[in-house]
Every structure is written in C-alpha cells, then in structure tokens.
Design an enzyme around this catalytic site. Structure first.
Site, PDB file in Angstrom:
ATOM      1  N   GLU A  59      -0.379  -7.183 -11.296  1.00 48.48           N
ATOM      2  CA  GLU A  59      -1.078  -6.990 -10.020  1.00 48.48           C
ATOM      3  C   GLU A  59      -2.475  -7.592 -10.129  1.00 48.48           C
ATOM      4  O   GLU A  59      -3.369  -7.263  -9.360  1.00 48.48           O
ATOM      5  CB  GLU A  59      -1.073  -5.529  -9.571  1.00 48.48           C
ATOM      6  CG  GLU A  59      -1.471  -4.521 -10.602  1.00 48.48           C
ATOM      7  CD  GLU A  59      -1.277  -3.093 -10.114  1.00 48.48           C
ATOM      8  OE1 GLU A  59      -1.828  -2.739  -9.062  1.00 48.48           O
ATOM      9  OE2 GLU A  59      -0.584  -2.319 -10.810  1.00 48.48           O
TER      10      GLU A  59
ATOM     11  N   CYS B 117       2.131  -1.035 -10.498  1.00 45.40           N
ATOM     12  CA  CYS B 117       2.385  -0.889 -11.948  1.00 45.40           C
ATOM     13  C   CYS B 117       3.874  -0.871 -12.278  1.00 45.40           C
ATOM     14  O   CYS B 117       4.260  -0.876 -13.441  1.00 45.40           O
ATOM     15  CB  CYS B 117       1.745   0.399 -12.451  1.00 45.40           C
ATOM     16  SG  CYS B 117       0.036   0.546 -11.972  1.00 45.40           S
TER      17      CYS B 117
ATOM     18  N   SER C  21      -3.311   9.983  -4.868  1.00 46.74           N
ATOM     19  CA  SER C  21      -2.447   9.146  -5.720  1.00 46.74           C
ATOM     20  C   SER C  21      -1.776   9.999  -6.803  1.00 46.74           C
ATOM     21  O   SER C  21      -0.627   9.756  -7.166  1.00 46.74           O
ATOM     22  CB  SER C  21      -3.238   7.985  -6.335  1.00 46.74           C
ATOM     23  OG  SER C  21      -4.149   8.431  -7.325  1.00 46.74           O
TER      24      SER C  21
ATOM     25  N   HIS D 182       4.026   6.426 -17.111  1.00 45.87           N
ATOM     26  CA  HIS D 182       2.970   5.497 -16.693  1.00 45.87           C
ATOM     27  C   HIS D 182       1.653   6.253 -16.845  1.00 45.87           C
ATOM     28  O   HIS D 182       1.534   7.394 -16.376  1.00 45.87           O
ATOM     29  CB  HIS D 182       3.196   5.057 -15.244  1.00 45.87           C
ATOM     30  CG  HIS D 182       1.994   4.355 -14.685  1.00 45.87           C
ATOM     31  ND1 HIS D 182       1.514   3.201 -15.249  1.00 45.87           N
ATOM     32  CD2 HIS D 182       1.140   4.670 -13.671  1.00 45.87           C
ATOM     33  CE1 HIS D 182       0.419   2.824 -14.588  1.00 45.87           C
ATOM     34  NE2 HIS D 182       0.176   3.703 -13.630  1.00 45.87           N
TER      35      HIS D 182
ATOM     36  N   LYS E 236       0.047  16.016 -17.430  1.00 50.12           N
ATOM     37  CA  LYS E 236       0.291  16.613 -16.102  1.00 50.12           C
ATOM     38  C   LYS E 236       1.727  16.350 -15.677  1.00 50.12           C
ATOM     39  O   LYS E 236       2.415  17.239 -15.189  1.00 50.12           O
ATOM     40  CB  LYS E 236      -0.606  15.922 -15.058  1.00 50.12           C
ATOM     41  CG  LYS E 236      -1.973  16.512 -14.845  1.00 50.12           C
ATOM     42  CD  LYS E 236      -2.602  15.763 -13.645  1.00 50.12           C
ATOM     43  CE  LYS E 236      -4.098  15.754 -13.655  1.00 50.12           C
ATOM     44  NZ  LYS E 236      -4.726  17.048 -13.590  1.00 50.12           N
TER      45      LYS E 236
ATOM     46  N   ASN F  26      -6.299   1.950 -18.581  1.00 47.78           N
ATOM     47  CA  ASN F  26      -5.164   1.599 -17.726  1.00 47.78           C
ATOM     48  C   ASN F  26      -4.864   0.105 -17.868  1.00 47.78           C
ATOM     49  O   ASN F  26      -5.785  -0.722 -17.862  1.00 47.78           O
ATOM     50  CB  ASN F  26      -5.473   1.945 -16.257  1.00 47.78           C
ATOM     51  CG  ASN F  26      -4.199   2.012 -15.411  1.00 47.78           C
ATOM     52  OD1 ASN F  26      -3.109   1.657 -15.876  1.00 47.78           O
ATOM     53  ND2 ASN F  26      -4.329   2.469 -14.178  1.00 47.78           N
TER      54      ASN F  26
ATOM     55  N   SER G  45       1.995   2.463  -7.456  1.00 45.94           N
ATOM     56  CA  SER G  45       1.426   2.969  -6.199  1.00 45.94           C
ATOM     57  C   SER G  45       1.954   2.183  -5.018  1.00 45.94           C
ATOM     58  O   SER G  45       2.359   1.038  -5.136  1.00 45.94           O
ATOM     59  CB  SER G  45      -0.099   2.860  -6.243  1.00 45.94           C
ATOM     60  OG  SER G  45      -0.621   3.833  -7.094  1.00 45.94           O
TER      61      SER G  45
END
Ligand code: CAA
Length: 403
Positions: free
Chosen positions: A72, A104, A194, A226, A235, A270, A303
């Site tokens: 990207e 991604c 997001s 990811h 999380k 990232n 995303s």
C-alpha cells in the site's frame, strides 16, 4: 522466507520524551519499543527486493513462474512495483509480474492466489513480496505505530516451512477506518474505530473458518495476527478465545500462544502487508523446539476492510530453512536516529515536477533508489553504487544523525 528492515530506527523513548507522552504508553500500552525509519534512498521496491534475495537463496531465479508484489506504498499508478524487482533480482522474461492492493491484506490475497496457481500446476513456484512504509502525521496518535519493512516468501508444492490447511474464513465490508488518498503521504485513520472493525472482522472470519472445516481453537498451538502494534495481537487473541468459548484464558496461555510472534514487530513497527508474515517469521525464529509439526493459525486484516483466517502445519525440518542469526543481525546492526534525523528523513521529499535528483547514499541494504530523472525512478544495486555514505557523519541537513 526472507525479511528486510531499514538500517535506521527511532527508539520510542526518544519520541515519547519529545512528544511529552509517558514511554509506558508506547511500551506497555501499545507494545512497541522501536520503529524502523526509511532513509531517502529506500522505498517499498528496494526493501522488497532485499527480502526477495534472501527468499531466493539457493533457488534459481529462472524457476520462478510468477512474482506478486503486495503493497500500500505503491510508487506508480500504472507500472507494478514487481517489474522493478523483476530486473533487480534477475527473474526470467517468462515470469509474470504484477502488484496487488487491499491495505494490509493483499499479501494474504497473493498467498491464496499463489496457492491456487500451484494447485493447478504443481511445478510452479510463485514469489510473494510484501513491502511497506507505514506513516502517519507527526504528533498524531498513529505516530508511534509507524514502521517499515518487507517479507518475501515462495509458494510451491513442496513447502519447507508451512503446509497450508484448506479451510479459509474471510469477511469483507466497505468501511472507512483507515485509508490514504492518492494526494497524501500519510494515512488517514479513525484509530479506535479501526480496532473495533479489526476485532469484528476477526470474529466473522473465525466463524467462517470453523464452518469451512477449520481446526478447533484447542488444536492450534500458536496464533499469528496482523500487528499494527503488538498489543493488537494480545487484544485479538483474548477476543478470539472468548468467541471460541475460552472466556477465562489464563494470561500465561495467552502469552505462550502469541508472544514469540511479536518479537520482531515490537522493534520494527507496522509493516502493513508484511506485518502478519513478519510475525510468522518471528514465531518460527523464536518458538521452542515443540513448534515442529505443530499448527499455526494466521489472521490477516486489511482496513477498508477485509480479513482472512487460515492455518497451516509447521514442517518438521523447518529450522534448517531459516537463519535466525541473520534476522537478529539485521536488527542489531541498525543505527539509532536522533529526533532531528528522524524528522529529516521523514521530511525528505522527492521532486514531483520531473527535475533530476540524486538521493544521498544512506541505505545499508543491497539495493537503493539512486535518484529520479525525467519522472523515472532509478534503482541500483549498492554493490555497484559509487556514492560516499556521508549521511552518518553529517545527517541530511548537516545535523547529527545517529545517537
Ligand atoms: N501507561 C501504560 N499504558 C497506557 C498509558 C500509560 N501511561 N497511557 C495509555 N495507556 C494504554 C491505554 O490504556 C491503551 O491500552 P488499551 O487499548 O489496552 O486500553 C493503550 O495504551 C493506547 O492508549 P489510547 O487508546 O489512549 O491510545 P491512542 O488514542 O493514542 O491511540 C491507536 C491508539 C488508536 C492504536 C493509535 O495509535 C492509532 O490510531 N494507530 C493507527 C491505527 C491502527 O493501528 N489501528 C489498528 C487497527 S487497523 C489495522 O490493523 C490496519 C493497519 O495496519 C493500520
């Protein structure tokens, strides 16, 4: 598999100090320690080519049937980044080359597409390259989650690292959680939203993976996610465990299943399309010996949004195919930037008006963007480049560059 990270990084302690934010927020709140910074003579192409070199070690480039470049951070609306690699790494004129985009997640779309090509003709070898520069506005909440790097891997009928299972669960929805219009160098993001969309997509993808005949949660030894920041992995795993009926997964079990896959990402940041596969490489390089023959689940999130949940079995002899010492060297030899040098590297702008420019020699990698002439990007191998690497002594604007 091959990996590449730029030879420069910013310690997030430095960033926290300058922005007046407690470092603990970055370290334990986000799970990030350092972030890779690209110098002016590196981009998605040079990083991708460097990762591809490692992935192709011992493999004749002429045997590659197709190269797919997922990014990207594309440099051209028309010409695929894969075409530059085609020359830089010496692929054959019969090798097909193209670029894919879906945030991604496009690297995973490339992997799934490559798998179909190989199933169709088992003598095919497909090279997938994922390479990105993650950049947000200065002093925005996204700034500590920046990074840059590349992963390349080969898909073939005789895998040496991971045999993919057939079940895949995916979920797609048109939302605006993160995007980058063509006129912007930095991403637009609705950060908290997001995270919610990521977790929602994970839940839906998992359910479809289960329905497609995927393995039960208890039969999966390790999980790679990811990782826009590494706490997203924790999380995500806690959320998935709950959906799979393990409401009270002990923190130790959670850590054991996810932690080895976070080590590289914590120090590189990232890497968008490469992030999930950097996590997989981190797992393969750091997991205890019991990983051989074990099952790994992977969740890819892009995303916008699209996600895919899939799994694979680690080959018993996978360790022989990897060189963890080389990967650790890539990280340990990096140069720590001052905050001024970080800004100089960020602010360095290539001309957009067709004027000719030679970039300062900064990279420590095998390829560099030497300059631009007549709107054409000029790439070269650093083995043949004859420019003084003076950036370390003077920085880009005469200021001290390294800590
Ligand atoms: N000590 C310890 N922890 C602290 C702390 C301190 N002093 N201060 C805050 N924290 C904790 C918070 O409690 C929080 O943890 P939890 O989420 O577990 O509660 C964490 O640090 C982050 O704090 P905030 O939520 O206040 O952070 P923020 O508002 O500054 O933004 C962010 C965080 C939304 C992730 C932001 O960095 C961002 O926008 N990043 C870019 C977008 C992104 O990464 N999105 C992820 C999903 S989208 C995706 O995956 C695609 C992609 O690659 C971009």
């Amino acid at each position: 598999m091959g990996m590449y990270a730029p030879g420069y990084y910013l310690d997030l302690k430095t960033l926290a100090e300058v922005r007046g934010i407690p470092f603990e927020k970055f370290r334990s709140g986000l799970g990030q320690q350092e972030m890779a910074v690209t110098p002016p003579d590196e981009d998605a192409v040079t990083m991708g080519a460097a990762a591809a070199l490692e992935a192709l070690e011992g493999i004749p480039p002429a045997s590659i049937d197709t190269i797919m470049f997922a990014t990207e951070s594309g440099i051209d609306q028309s010409k695929a980044a894969a075409l530059y690699l085609h020359r830089l790494i010496g692929l054959s004129p019969t090798c097909k080359a193209f670029e894919l985009k879906q945030a991604c997640c496009s690297s995973t779309m490339a992997l799934l597409m490559a798998t179909s090509l190989v199933k169709d003709s088992p003598d095919r070898r497909v090279l997938v390259v994922a390479s990105d520069v993650a950049r947000y506005d200065t002093a925005s909440p996204g700034e500590p989650t920046q990074g840059a790097g590349a992963i390349a891997f080969l898909v073939s009928a005789d895998p040496r690292l991971l045999v993919l299972d057939t079940a895949v669960g995916s979920h797609t929805e048109d939302v605006m959680d993160f995007w980058r219009p063509n006129y912007r160098e930095t991403a637009c993001v609705d950060g908290k939203y997001s995270i919610r969309v990521y977790l929602h997509t994970l839940g839906k993808s998992w359910k479809r993976y289960e329905k497609a005949g995927g393995y039960p949660f208890e039969d999966i030894n390790y999980f790679c996610y990811h990782l826009p920041f590494t706490n997203m992995g924790s999380k995500a795993h806690a959320s998935l465990a709950k959906i799979a009926g393990h409401d009270h997964l002990a923190p130790r079990a959670l850590r054991r299943a996810v932690l080895p896959g976070l080590i590289y990402n914590r120090r590189i940041g990232n890497t968008y399309t490469a992030s999930l596969y950097l996590s997989l490489l981190s797992l393969l390089d750091h997991a205890p010996p019991g990983l051989a023959g074990g099952r790994v689940a992977l969740f890819s999130y892009g995303s916008g949004s699209m996600g895919a949940f899939f799994s694979g079995r680690v080959m018993p002899s996978y360790r022989r195919q990897l060189d963890p010492r080389r990967h650790k060297r890539i990280l340990s030899r990096r140069i720590q930037l001052t905050i001024e040098a970080y800004h100089d590297m960020r602010d360095y702008a290539l001309p957009c008006d067709g004027s000719t420019i030679k970039t300062p020699r900064c990279t420590t990698g095998p390829f560099r963007l030497a300059g631009i002439a007549e709107h054409k990007r000029i790439y070269e191998s650093t083995a043949t480049a004859n420019v003084t690497p003076d950036v370390l002594r003077h920085g880009l604007s005469g200021r001290v560059c390294a800590v």
